[in-house]
Design a protein around this motif. Structure first.
Motif, PDB file in Angstrom:
ATOM      1  N   ILE A 164     -10.887   2.513  -5.756  1.00  0.00           N
ATOM      2  CA  ILE A 164      -9.869   2.261  -6.289  1.00  0.00           C
ATOM      3  C   ILE A 164      -9.533   3.057  -7.624  1.00  0.00           C
ATOM      4  O   ILE A 164      -8.629   3.603  -7.879  1.00  0.00           O
ATOM      5  N   LEU A 209      -6.465   0.081   0.847  1.00  0.00           N
ATOM      6  CA  LEU A 209      -6.235   1.271   0.199  1.00  0.00           C
ATOM      7  C   LEU A 209      -7.610   2.113   0.531  1.00  0.00           C
ATOM      8  O   LEU A 209      -7.500   3.365   0.908  1.00  0.00           O
ATOM      9  N   VAL A 214       0.895  -1.312   0.052  1.00  0.00           N
ATOM     10  CA  VAL A 214       0.087   0.073   0.120  1.00  0.00           C
ATOM     11  C   VAL A 214       0.994   1.226   0.043  1.00  0.00           C
ATOM     12  O   VAL A 214       0.580   2.185  -0.653  1.00  0.00           O
ATOM     13  N   LYS A 217      -7.512   3.495   4.107  1.00  0.00           N
ATOM     14  CA  LYS A 217      -6.781   4.610   4.321  1.00  0.00           C
ATOM     15  C   LYS A 217      -7.039   5.918   3.712  1.00  0.00           C
ATOM     16  O   LYS A 217      -6.938   6.819   4.224  1.00  0.00           O
ATOM     17  N   HIS A 218      -7.737   5.782   2.568  1.00  0.00           N
ATOM     18  CA  HIS A 218      -7.877   6.987   1.903  1.00  0.00           C
ATOM     19  C   HIS A 218      -9.598   7.258   1.702  1.00  0.00           C
ATOM     20  O   HIS A 218      -9.784   8.589   1.136  1.00  0.00           O
ATOM     21  N   LEU A 222      -8.205   6.519  -6.528  1.00  0.00           N
ATOM     22  CA  LEU A 222      -6.845   6.423  -6.390  1.00  0.00           C
ATOM     23  C   LEU A 222      -6.123   6.228  -7.557  1.00  0.00           C
ATOM     24  O   LEU A 222      -4.945   6.676  -7.794  1.00  0.00           O
ATOM     25  N   GLU A 266       0.364   3.615  -3.518  1.00  0.00           N
ATOM     26  CA  GLU A 266      -0.650   4.336  -2.999  1.00  0.00           C
ATOM     27  C   GLU A 266      -0.565   5.738  -3.996  1.00  0.00           C
ATOM     28  O   GLU A 266      -1.717   6.379  -4.296  1.00  0.00           O
ATOM     29  N   TYR A 306      -6.130  -6.027  -0.603  1.00  0.00           N
ATOM     30  CA  TYR A 306      -5.412  -5.045  -0.867  1.00  0.00           C
ATOM     31  C   TYR A 306      -6.239  -3.843  -1.270  1.00  0.00           C
ATOM     32  O   TYR A 306      -5.914  -2.434  -0.629  1.00  0.00           O
TER      33      TYR A 306
END
Length: 499
Positions: A235, A227, A202, A230-231, A238, A206, A223
């Motif tokens: 996906i 991500l 990550v 955390k954010h 990101l 990231e 995975y």
């Protein structure tokens, strides 16, 4: 400028590759027989070849008379000789590698990969990408960063033979033109603890322009969840240029809804069928299900009707004799010295021009405590149909028989980890049971004959399967939890995660 050159070169290579690949589709049945005779001719002076009279094998039928179907335990005495450095045992030379896998009855398995076999492992993955590039006329992913999930690439030696997980071995053969764009770093890849490794992946990815990610669905989900936690973003937010996911190892369909939710946008998917024993198939037509069987990749295939598998006199069908929509145990003879080897996978043909398959289960993963012999394909298709009528999101599940319930008739227990539950659990349960009855007449007979009651659903807490895998030392990498069992060993261990 460099990326422009690489992209256009990839388009040219892909076109040439696909044109060449069309050749093996033209006469696969004869090519398979020629391949088998070439393999036995090459190995006729090996220990195995002498013991099985390869000198006098001139047809598929003669091969089948002389060489019985084998599992790892049958070949283990030969492999032990190879491990001690002896040559000319199963193949003409000692293997270039051993792919080390976990076995349930045999402990660790050491699957030989010869100098002739290794290039086909790489070629299978390359061919999958080239077919995609040619079909889509798009190689944009070449410009960004890519993850190729792998086990620890550090290899040990067994009497001079390099040994490790297949994915770690393959890491040493990734083409130079992809190396500079590849993540994660070597330092991260050698981390053994899976949770620590995911955290490092990550961190390294990231903020990168990720365009291709490869891995088995449970790993991808873990995975992607890390991500998003955390954010707080999907996906595709990101990684807006994420174009392609390459996956394999398990059926993707049961994970599709969960993956699409995490992605939050369109990403192309290529499904593949690799194993330590060889690279067998990949998706070449993205408009429908089915994987193109690679009939020219150093592997001769035989197919045993699943209902006959393990029984005396079971038929071993060559490619030309298979039927559509029937389940077959997959038997391999390879250019790495595996002879009539039962890999444990079950496949189903959905097309014969060219030959395309679905991976429908495992020979050892089924539920048949009452004679019903329910397999993974039936279960996954039933679940898919039930979810169409009662939308929900499922992270993972396990099915086991309950033979001696506290009260009432026996039943199938489905232990399910929901990401999002159906609005009406009872209706979902009824629909799931009905769908399974439609796909398995023996199960239907047991229900209608009051031998079994309808299935039961037990809801599991979030991350239950991850926690279970961790407790068994099987978190991450290529580890897969069986979705079906004929006993309650896994079900009993999942008890602590029930609501």
């Amino acid at each position: 400028m460099l990326n422009f050159f690489k992209k256009n070169a990839a388009l040219i290579w892909a076109k040439k590759h696909v044109q060449k690949a069309e050749e093996f589709k033209k006469n696969p049945e004869k090519n398979q027989e020629n391949l088998l005779l070439s393999l036995t001719e090459t190995a006729k002076k090996t220990l195995f070849g002498r013991e099985h009279d390869f000198e006098n094998i001139h047809s598929i039928q003669e091969f089948q008379k002389r060489v019985p179907v084998a599992d790892y335990e049958d070949l283990k005495p030969y492999i032990e000789k190879v491990k001690r450095g002896q040559a000319n045992i199963l193949w003409t030379e000692t293997p270039e590698y051993f792919a080390k896998t976990s076995g349930t009855t045999s402990g660790s398995k050491y699957i030989p990969i010869s100098k002739e076999g290794m290039p086909f492992q790489i070629a299978g993955a390359q061919s999958a990408l080239f077919h995609y590039i040619h079909k889509k006329n798009n190689a944009d992913f070449i410009k960004g960063k890519m993850i190729f999930l792998q086990g620890n690439p550090e290899l040990e030696e067994v009497f001079g033979i390099k040994t490790g997980r297949l994915s770690g071995i393959v890491a040493h053969h990734i083409p130079n033109y992809l190396q500079k764009n590849r993540l994660p770093s070597w330092e991260t890849n050698v981390i053994e603890d899976w949770e620590t490794k995911v955290e490092k992946i990550v961190e390294e990815t990231e903020k990168q322009d990720m365009t291709l990610i490869s891995g088995i669905p449970p790993w991808l989900i873990m995975y992607f969840e890390r991500l998003t936690e955390k954010h707080g973003k999907k996906i595709k937010e990101l990684f807006p240029n994420l174009q392609l996911i390459v996956t394999g190892g398990v059926n993707y369909e049961p994970y599709r809804d969960k993956m699409e939710d995490l992605l939050g946008g369109k990403v192309d998917i290529i499904q593949t069928f690799p194993a330590s024993e060889g690279f067998f198939a990949f998706q070449d037509d993205y408009s429908k299900e089915g994987l193109l069987l690679l009939t020219n990749h150093g592997i001769f295939y035989e197919f045993i009707p699943l209902e006959e598998y393990g029984k005396p006199g079971a038929r071993r069908l060559p490619l030309k004799d298979v039927e559509l929509n029937k389940d077959y145990a997959l038997i391999l003879t390879t250019n790495s010295g595996l002879w009539a080897y039962s890999i444990g996978d079950v496949v189903r043909f959905i097309d014969k021009n060219p030959y395309r398959i679905l991976v429908s289960g495992r020979t050892k993963h089924f539920t048949s405590a009452f004679g019903e012999h329910v397999i993974a394909f039936e279960v996954e298709e039933a679940l898919k149909a039930a979810l169409e009528k009662h939308p929900a999101q499922i992270t993972e599940f396990h099915l086991a028989p309950e033979v001696n319930p506290a009260e009432g008739l026996p039943y199938h227990e489905w232990l399910i980890e929901f990401e999002k539950q159906p609005d009406d659990m009872e209706s979902f349960r009824d629909e799931l049971d009905d769908q399974l009855r439609k796909r398995n007449t023996y199960y239907d007979d047991l229900i209608s004959g009051n031998i079994l009651q309808k299935l039961h659903i037990s809801k599991l807490k979030k991350n239950a399967f991850q926690e279970y895998a961790k407790s068994q030392g099987k978190l991450g990498g290529q580890n897969k939890i069986p979705r079906l069992a004929n006993d309650r060993k896994i079900a009993d261990l999942l008890e602590i995660y029930k609501f």
